[in-house]
Scaffold this motif. Sequence first.
Motif, PDB file in Angstrom:
ATOM      1  N   GLY A 104       2.096   5.122  -0.907  1.00  0.00           N
ATOM      2  CA  GLY A 104       2.676   4.357   0.187  1.00  0.00           C
ATOM      3  C   GLY A 104       4.127   4.722   0.433  1.00  0.00           C
ATOM      4  N   LEU A 105       4.932   4.789  -0.641  1.00  0.00           N
ATOM      5  CA  LEU A 105       6.334   5.161  -0.487  1.00  0.00           C
ATOM      6  C   LEU A 105       6.488   6.620  -0.068  1.00  0.00           C
ATOM      7  CD1 LEU A 105       8.076   3.363  -3.497  1.00  0.00           C
ATOM      8  CD2 LEU A 105       7.859   2.619  -1.114  1.00  0.00           C
ATOM      9  N   CYS A 106       5.595   7.472  -0.538  1.00  0.00           N
ATOM     10  CA  CYS A 106       5.642   8.874  -0.116  1.00  0.00           C
ATOM     11  C   CYS A 106       5.418   8.993   1.388  1.00  0.00           C
ATOM     12  CB  CYS A 106       4.591   9.678  -0.874  1.00  0.00           C
ATOM     13  SG  CYS A 106       4.566  11.427  -0.448  1.00  0.00           S
ATOM     14  N   SER A 107       4.486   8.236   1.923  1.00  0.00           N
ATOM     15  CA  SER A 107       4.234   8.276   3.366  1.00  0.00           C
ATOM     16  C   SER A 107       5.443   7.786   4.151  1.00  0.00           C
ATOM     17  CB  SER A 107       3.005   7.427   3.705  1.00  0.00           C
ATOM     18  OG  SER A 107       1.841   7.943   3.094  1.00  0.00           O
ATOM     19  N   LEU A 108       6.034   6.675   3.715  1.00  0.00           N
ATOM     20  CA  LEU A 108       7.186   6.130   4.426  1.00  0.00           C
ATOM     21  C   LEU A 108       8.392   7.067   4.330  1.00  0.00           C
ATOM     22  CD1 LEU A 108       8.491   3.886   6.024  1.00  0.00           C
ATOM     23  CD2 LEU A 108       8.946   2.678   3.889  1.00  0.00           C
ATOM     24  N   THR A 109       8.663   7.606   3.139  1.00  0.00           N
ATOM     25  CA  THR A 109       9.773   8.539   2.974  1.00  0.00           C
ATOM     26  C   THR A 109       9.525   9.819   3.750  1.00  0.00           C
ATOM     27  OG1 THR A 109      10.030   7.647   0.733  1.00  0.00           O
ATOM     28  CG2 THR A 109      11.261   9.629   1.257  1.00  0.00           C
ATOM     29  N   PRO A 198      14.846   3.263   5.048  1.00  0.00           N
ATOM     30  CA  PRO A 198      13.984   4.172   5.820  1.00  0.00           C
ATOM     31  C   PRO A 198      13.714   3.688   7.238  1.00  0.00           C
ATOM     32  CG  PRO A 198      13.105   3.893   3.618  1.00  0.00           C
ATOM     33  CD  PRO A 198      14.200   2.896   3.767  1.00  0.00           C
ATOM     34  N   CYS A 199      13.458   2.395   7.389  1.00  0.00           N
ATOM     35  CA  CYS A 199      13.186   1.871   8.736  1.00  0.00           C
ATOM     36  C   CYS A 199      14.409   2.020   9.639  1.00  0.00           C
ATOM     37  CB  CYS A 199      12.760   0.409   8.653  1.00  0.00           C
ATOM     38  SG  CYS A 199      11.129   0.156   7.926  1.00  0.00           S
ATOM     39  N   ALA A 200      15.588   1.729   9.105  1.00  0.00           N
ATOM     40  CA  ALA A 200      16.811   1.882   9.900  1.00  0.00           C
ATOM     41  C   ALA A 200      17.026   3.345  10.279  1.00  0.00           C
ATOM     42  CB  ALA A 200      18.005   1.353   9.111  1.00  0.00           C
ATOM     43  N   THR A 201      16.770   4.254   9.343  1.00  0.00           N
ATOM     44  CA  THR A 201      16.923   5.685   9.630  1.00  0.00           C
ATOM     45  C   THR A 201      15.959   6.136  10.713  1.00  0.00           C
ATOM     46  OG1 THR A 201      17.604   6.069   7.331  1.00  0.00           O
ATOM     47  CG2 THR A 201      16.903   7.987   8.617  1.00  0.00           C
ATOM     48  N   ILE A 202      14.715   5.696  10.626  1.00  0.00           N
ATOM     49  CA  ILE A 202      13.710   6.068  11.631  1.00  0.00           C
ATOM     50  C   ILE A 202      14.099   5.542  13.006  1.00  0.00           C
ATOM     51  CG2 ILE A 202      11.329   5.659  12.351  1.00  0.00           C
ATOM     52  CD1 ILE A 202      10.560   5.763   9.386  1.00  0.00           C
ATOM     53  N   PHE A 248       2.607   3.234  11.438  1.00  0.00           N
ATOM     54  CA  PHE A 248       2.810   3.045  10.004  1.00  0.00           C
ATOM     55  C   PHE A 248       3.648   1.800   9.720  1.00  0.00           C
ATOM     56  CE2 PHE A 248       4.779   3.692   5.898  1.00  0.00           C
ATOM     57  CZ  PHE A 248       3.763   4.223   5.129  1.00  0.00           C
ATOM     58  N   LEU A 249       4.747   1.644  10.442  1.00  0.00           N
ATOM     59  CA  LEU A 249       5.609   0.472  10.217  1.00  0.00           C
ATOM     60  C   LEU A 249       4.888  -0.810  10.621  1.00  0.00           C
ATOM     61  CD1 LEU A 249       9.048   1.865  11.439  1.00  0.00           C
ATOM     62  CD2 LEU A 249       8.212   1.637   9.099  1.00  0.00           C
ATOM     63  N   GLY A 250       4.096  -0.730  11.681  1.00  0.00           N
ATOM     64  CA  GLY A 250       3.321  -1.899  12.070  1.00  0.00           C
ATOM     65  C   GLY A 250       2.295  -2.287  11.021  1.00  0.00           C
ATOM     66  N   ALA A 251       1.791  -1.285  10.276  1.00  0.00           N
ATOM     67  CA  ALA A 251       0.808  -1.570   9.238  1.00  0.00           C
ATOM     68  C   ALA A 251       1.456  -2.152   7.979  1.00  0.00           C
ATOM     69  CB  ALA A 251       0.041  -0.296   8.888  1.00  0.00           C
ATOM     70  N   TRP A 252       2.629  -1.621   7.586  1.00  0.00           N
ATOM     71  CA  TRP A 252       3.243  -2.021   6.329  1.00  0.00           C
ATOM     72  C   TRP A 252       4.217  -3.191   6.457  1.00  0.00           C
ATOM     73  CZ3 TRP A 252       2.097  -0.824   1.430  1.00  0.00           C
ATOM     74  CH2 TRP A 252       1.258   0.263   1.205  1.00  0.00           C
ATOM     75  N   SER A 253       4.743  -3.461   7.627  1.00  0.00           N
ATOM     76  CA  SER A 253       5.727  -4.546   7.783  1.00  0.00           C
ATOM     77  C   SER A 253       5.168  -5.919   7.407  1.00  0.00           C
ATOM     78  CB  SER A 253       6.282  -4.558   9.212  1.00  0.00           C
ATOM     79  OG  SER A 253       7.051  -3.399   9.452  1.00  0.00           O
ATOM     80  N   PRO A 254       3.944  -6.269   7.815  1.00  0.00           N
ATOM     81  CA  PRO A 254       3.415  -7.571   7.383  1.00  0.00           C
ATOM     82  C   PRO A 254       3.348  -7.707   5.861  1.00  0.00           C
ATOM     83  CG  PRO A 254       2.103  -6.719   9.187  1.00  0.00           C
ATOM     84  CD  PRO A 254       3.024  -5.623   8.784  1.00  0.00           C
ATOM     85  N   TYR A 255       2.968  -6.627   5.174  1.00  0.00           N
ATOM     86  CA  TYR A 255       2.907  -6.707   3.716  1.00  0.00           C
ATOM     87  C   TYR A 255       4.307  -6.870   3.129  1.00  0.00           C
ATOM     88  CZ  TYR A 255       1.302  -5.831  -1.026  1.00  0.00           C
ATOM     89  OH  TYR A 255       1.007  -5.971  -2.366  1.00  0.00           O
ATOM     90  N   ALA A 256       5.302  -6.166   3.683  1.00  0.00           N
ATOM     91  CA  ALA A 256       6.676  -6.290   3.188  1.00  0.00           C
ATOM     92  C   ALA A 256       7.194  -7.708   3.386  1.00  0.00           C
ATOM     93  CB  ALA A 256       7.575  -5.286   3.903  1.00  0.00           C
ATOM     94  N   ILE A 257       6.878  -8.308   4.517  1.00  0.00           N
ATOM     95  CA  ILE A 257       7.345  -9.673   4.795  1.00  0.00           C
ATOM     96  C   ILE A 257       6.724 -10.669   3.820  1.00  0.00           C
ATOM     97  CG2 ILE A 257       7.276 -11.529   6.504  1.00  0.00           C
ATOM     98  CD1 ILE A 257       7.433  -9.328   8.670  1.00  0.00           C
ATOM     99  N   ILE A 280      -4.959  -5.374   4.027  1.00  0.00           N
ATOM    100  CA  ILE A 280      -5.871  -4.667   4.928  1.00  0.00           C
ATOM    101  C   ILE A 280      -5.080  -3.849   5.951  1.00  0.00           C
ATOM    102  CG2 ILE A 280      -7.579  -4.982   6.758  1.00  0.00           C
ATOM    103  CD1 ILE A 280      -8.619  -7.405   5.229  1.00  0.00           C
ATOM    104  N   LEU A 281      -4.047  -4.469   6.541  1.00  0.00           N
ATOM    105  CA  LEU A 281      -3.230  -3.755   7.518  1.00  0.00           C
ATOM    106  C   LEU A 281      -2.511  -2.566   6.882  1.00  0.00           C
ATOM    107  CD1 LEU A 281      -1.694  -6.787   9.461  1.00  0.00           C
ATOM    108  CD2 LEU A 281      -3.525  -5.256  10.213  1.00  0.00           C
ATOM    109  N   ALA A 282      -2.034  -2.754   5.658  1.00  0.00           N
ATOM    110  CA  ALA A 282      -1.327  -1.665   4.983  1.00  0.00           C
ATOM    111  C   ALA A 282      -2.260  -0.476   4.732  1.00  0.00           C
ATOM    112  CB  ALA A 282      -0.743  -2.167   3.667  1.00  0.00           C
ATOM    113  N   LYS A 283      -3.475  -0.740   4.287  1.00  0.00           N
ATOM    114  CA  LYS A 283      -4.416   0.351   4.010  1.00  0.00           C
ATOM    115  C   LYS A 283      -4.937   1.008   5.284  1.00  0.00           C
ATOM    116  CE  LYS A 283      -5.999  -1.192  -0.550  1.00  0.00           C
ATOM    117  NZ  LYS A 283      -4.991  -2.232  -0.763  1.00  0.00           N
ATOM    118  N   SER A 284      -4.817   0.331   6.416  1.00  0.00           N
ATOM    119  CA  SER A 284      -5.249   0.957   7.671  1.00  0.00           C
ATOM    120  C   SER A 284      -4.328   2.096   8.081  1.00  0.00           C
ATOM    121  CB  SER A 284      -5.301  -0.093   8.789  1.00  0.00           C
ATOM    122  OG  SER A 284      -3.992  -0.514   9.151  1.00  0.00           O
ATOM    123  N   SER A 285      -3.149   2.186   7.462  1.00  0.00           N
ATOM    124  CA  SER A 285      -2.210   3.262   7.812  1.00  0.00           C
ATOM    125  C   SER A 285      -2.778   4.640   7.507  1.00  0.00           C
ATOM    126  CB  SER A 285      -0.895   3.077   7.058  1.00  0.00           C
ATOM    127  OG  SER A 285      -1.089   3.196   5.660  1.00  0.00           O
TER     128      SER A 285
END
Length: 398
Positions: A104-109, A198-202, A248-257, A280-285
């Motif tokens: 997960g972190l590899c994908s985001l980075t 990462p989100c701010a950089t993107i 990707f951010l839409g999938a992982w943001s709910p899990y982060a929150i 479920i949303l995170a794994k859909s990425s």
Amino acid sequence: MGNASEASDIFLSKISKEHDILIGSIYSVFCLLSLAGNCILLLVAYHKRSMLKPAEFFIINLSISDLGMTLTLFPLAIPSSFSHRWLFGEITCQLYAMCGVLFGLCSLTNLTALSLVCCLKVCFPNHGSRFSSSHARLLVVGVWCYASVFAVGPLVQWGHYGPEPYGTACCIDWQAPNHELSSLSYIVCLFFFCYVLPCATIILSYTCILMTVRGSRQAIQQHVSPQTKTANAHSLIVKLSVAVCIGFLGAWSPYAIVAMWAAFGDATWVPPDAFAIAAILAKSSTIYNPVVYLLCKPNFRECLYKDTSTLRQRIYRGSPQSEPRERFGGTSQRHKDLSISTRLSNGQQDSYGTCLHCADDAERGHVTTSQRTACILTGSTFTEVTVGQLSAAPADLL
């Protein structure tokens, strides 16, 4: 006995059995789609490996991390969901959680690095033109090293891994910061360096890109030069990258929150179903990347079309029904060629080997007998002889 019973209880599902069956079914669909999409994308990338651009190395790396998540998480999460409990013990739970964090972190980075490369190429083309494939490979290695630091941390007691709050999967123990300082520091660093930064950089990178593209669009349209193709290629890769990042951010943001809610708030107030939906949303990425690039990137789509066409031809040629058709088609084609290009001098059909020129001469009345004839090329002129005369002058026949 008490410890064993307590350990067994934490791996029981905290949601209803019907919801677990639904989650298992959804994971099964995700697994099949991710396997098919990412394997096809990697196959296409392998076939066009000599033409890969530096930015496309990050697309391939993203597909590899998605495929790694698919192969390590879904085969364990699916049977556990259908069984209404985690089936594979505490050690496997630790490894499962580590793989989830790593990929997960590899994908985001990786998406962060891709946004920076796109920004460099579009906003600073003088420097971006120097970015080569070797630079891309170094950045890919750096992406994996960065993600590995946070994935290995809980295994060396910087933070903890444990069951998800809904019970049938494993991840970071989000409740540990409430009673351990090391876990609190791990969660804070994870949240800042692996989500906020990462989100701010993107966001900043693509904002800068969009402003640059918008400001130079009219100037680009006025010039018909090789730079226009380069600008169009940059514009396409930017659009695709933005689409993947948003997905990707839409999938992982709910899990982060939800995770931050459990880590810094009252964890007992977080419903297990909320964690299950966020997971479920995170794994859909894992299915976004191949869908976007295979369907929307022209060179990937063309290469995929060529590969599927070649595969269909091989399957067709290897099928038992294709041989009679090919034989029939070849025979009919030869008969058609014979009827057009070979005739007897009296207008009747001849055997294969005579030429159209001689047949035309026969039809115009130049040959009045029904003898078989052939044409001999001598220098730049044709000489018509009977078949019986061929043996007399074999040296003149080409």
